[in-house]
Motif scaffolding. Sequence first.
Motif, PDB file in Angstrom:
ATOM      1  N   VAL A 115       0.897  -1.268  -0.116  1.00  0.00           N
ATOM      2  CA  VAL A 115       0.148   0.040   0.091  1.00  0.00           C
ATOM      3  C   VAL A 115       0.857   1.318  -0.052  1.00  0.00           C
ATOM      4  O   VAL A 115       0.502   2.351  -0.720  1.00  0.00           O
ATOM      5  CB  VAL A 115      -0.918  -0.064   1.301  1.00  0.00           C
ATOM      6  N   GLY A 116       1.868   1.261   0.964  1.00  0.00           N
ATOM      7  CA  GLY A 116       2.746   2.341   0.803  1.00  0.00           C
ATOM      8  C   GLY A 116       3.343   2.780  -0.340  1.00  0.00           C
ATOM      9  O   GLY A 116       3.581   3.928  -0.944  1.00  0.00           O
ATOM     10  N   SER A 117       3.709   1.515  -1.414  1.00  0.00           N
ATOM     11  CA  SER A 117       4.484   1.842  -2.629  1.00  0.00           C
ATOM     12  C   SER A 117       3.286   2.208  -3.627  1.00  0.00           C
ATOM     13  O   SER A 117       3.729   3.132  -4.396  1.00  0.00           O
ATOM     14  CB  SER A 117       5.348   0.715  -3.091  1.00  0.00           C
ATOM     15  N   LYS A 118       2.276   1.611  -3.567  1.00  0.00           N
ATOM     16  CA  LYS A 118       1.396   1.817  -4.733  1.00  0.00           C
ATOM     17  C   LYS A 118       0.040   2.804  -4.293  1.00  0.00           C
ATOM     18  O   LYS A 118      -0.252   3.552  -5.683  1.00  0.00           O
ATOM     19  CB  LYS A 118       0.376   0.532  -4.884  1.00  0.00           C
ATOM     20  N   VAL A 119      -0.131   2.989  -3.207  1.00  0.00           N
ATOM     21  CA  VAL A 119      -1.168   4.151  -2.956  1.00  0.00           C
ATOM     22  C   VAL A 119      -0.510   5.288  -2.159  1.00  0.00           C
ATOM     23  O   VAL A 119      -1.024   6.481  -2.398  1.00  0.00           O
ATOM     24  CB  VAL A 119      -2.179   3.497  -1.981  1.00  0.00           C
ATOM     25  N   GLY A 120       0.267   5.147  -1.333  1.00  0.00           N
ATOM     26  CA  GLY A 120       1.068   6.213  -0.483  1.00  0.00           C
ATOM     27  C   GLY A 120       0.907   5.719   1.067  1.00  0.00           C
ATOM     28  O   GLY A 120       0.176   5.051   1.395  1.00  0.00           O
ATOM     29  N   TRP A 121       1.973   6.191   1.987  1.00  0.00           N
ATOM     30  CA  TRP A 121       2.239   5.580   3.321  1.00  0.00           C
ATOM     31  C   TRP A 121       0.921   6.269   4.092  1.00  0.00           C
ATOM     32  O   TRP A 121       0.609   5.600   5.270  1.00  0.00           O
ATOM     33  CB  TRP A 121       3.637   5.986   3.695  1.00  0.00           C
ATOM     34  N   ALA A 122       0.308   7.301   3.738  1.00  0.00           N
ATOM     35  CA  ALA A 122      -0.610   7.903   4.522  1.00  0.00           C
ATOM     36  C   ALA A 122      -1.974   7.152   4.481  1.00  0.00           C
ATOM     37  O   ALA A 122      -2.866   6.999   5.268  1.00  0.00           O
ATOM     38  CB  ALA A 122      -1.250   9.396   3.809  1.00  0.00           C
ATOM     39  N   SER A 123      -1.876   6.157   3.318  1.00  0.00           N
ATOM     40  CA  SER A 123      -3.172   5.281   3.228  1.00  0.00           C
ATOM     41  C   SER A 123      -2.937   4.017   3.852  1.00  0.00           C
ATOM     42  O   SER A 123      -3.868   2.885   3.789  1.00  0.00           O
ATOM     43  CB  SER A 123      -3.499   5.008   1.794  1.00  0.00           C
TER      44      SER A 123
END
Length: 476
Positions: free
Chosen positions: A370-378
């Motif tokens: 998720v951190g790499s594909k969507v963003g660490w905030a998500s």
Amino acid sequence: MAGRQSPHLGPNGAGSTSRISRRAALGGTAGLGGAAFLSACAGAGGGGGAGGGGGGGGDDKSVNVIMVNNPQMVDLQKLTADNFTKDTGIKVNYTVLPENDVRDKISQEFSSQAGQYDVASISNYEVPFYSKNGWLAPLDDYISKDSEFNQDDILKPLATALTGDDGKVYAEPFYGESSFLMYRKDIFESKGLTMPDKPTWQEVADFAAQLDGAAPGMKGIALRGQPGWGQVFAPLTTVVNTFGGTWFNEDWTAQVNAPEFVEAVKFYVDLVRAHGEAGAPQAGFTECLNGMTQSQVAMWYDATSAAGSLDAAGSPVAGKMGYVAAPVNKTDSSGWLYTWAWGVQKASKRQENAWKFISWASSQKYEELVGSKVGWASVPAGKRNSTYENADYQKSAAPFYKATQDAINAANPSDPGVQKRPAPGIQFVAIPEFADLGTQVSQFISSAIAGQTSVEDACDQGQELATKLVTDKYKK
């Protein structure tokens, strides 16, 4: 959480205000309940779900998952086919529904052991009685054979909350949260005020009085007042706990109109009436979040998951927020504990596949995806120690990650107050009847906030309901 639409669950990790509107209410949890516009989504990993009825069937290369429609789950759907299914060959048939709807459907499914769904998004509210009723499959054997999952990495309060009375693990967290006090550092500085790391509720009330009008149209504090067992009673029950009250004593005698319970409710009602947000009787998680974001309030006590939106890129208050422990009175801590977790139906014929899905969706590896594909905030955070040791997450969540971790670790669902309890839970009582009881009593509390009834009358009515719905039944 139900009706809260979750307090819990504020925009837990939401990366932008668009995510707030997507969920529109789930907070709760623990947080808020899901938004109706996503009411039935077919999953990215496979079919099913449209209209909430696609969970049946399947084979040895599939798994049927029913879950709440929070943003974190929407991300999960999008990532499933190209990652989990591609790696395992297991097709995931998702059924995705708003929180109240999904709770009802899961309750019907698991109580009847229909076997239509293999995995469901449940919370630490359901696990104690679902496991006791034999509706959930224990996961210990799968955990012991899965060298990559690392159960020891799960934050201890969540691991404990998802363990049954028999010592077996019955669910794994997808994400978790507690509660803390959020405040505007710049406003405090302008008024020459200093926020303690561990404030008392009296200190918070004093601050609220001094902060009214600190900026044009600004009120001192936001507190939920909207009816719902997961709306107003999510924060309010934590206040009751730390003021020395409880819904029930150890032998199930109702205590809703006991002096400590009444004192806590009166304090909360008086505070929000005197210094709270406009429209407080109908303000839930989302309304309070909007008030904080729009500089309409100087403080807010609610879910730790809200911080991801307040400090998100583009937020008007990003960089201006401070976060400290949930306020206390008679206890050392008072933050709640909530998690959306994955449970396996005992009647499932595909438990092996179910575990493979859970092992992926609750893993450290998934968070990194998720951190790499969507963003660490998500990232669906709040469940693993390794998350809080991750440099990328620390950078993204710098203003609040430590306060969130501390709040979750300080939560103790088995001993949240000053007296022994007959059932676990901090912001709820983990029995099936509490959803109905809390929601009915919350109507009286909201009326008191609106000035339509007294706190004493509200608590007296609550006592009658608690005695009728719970005490008379459980004492037998």
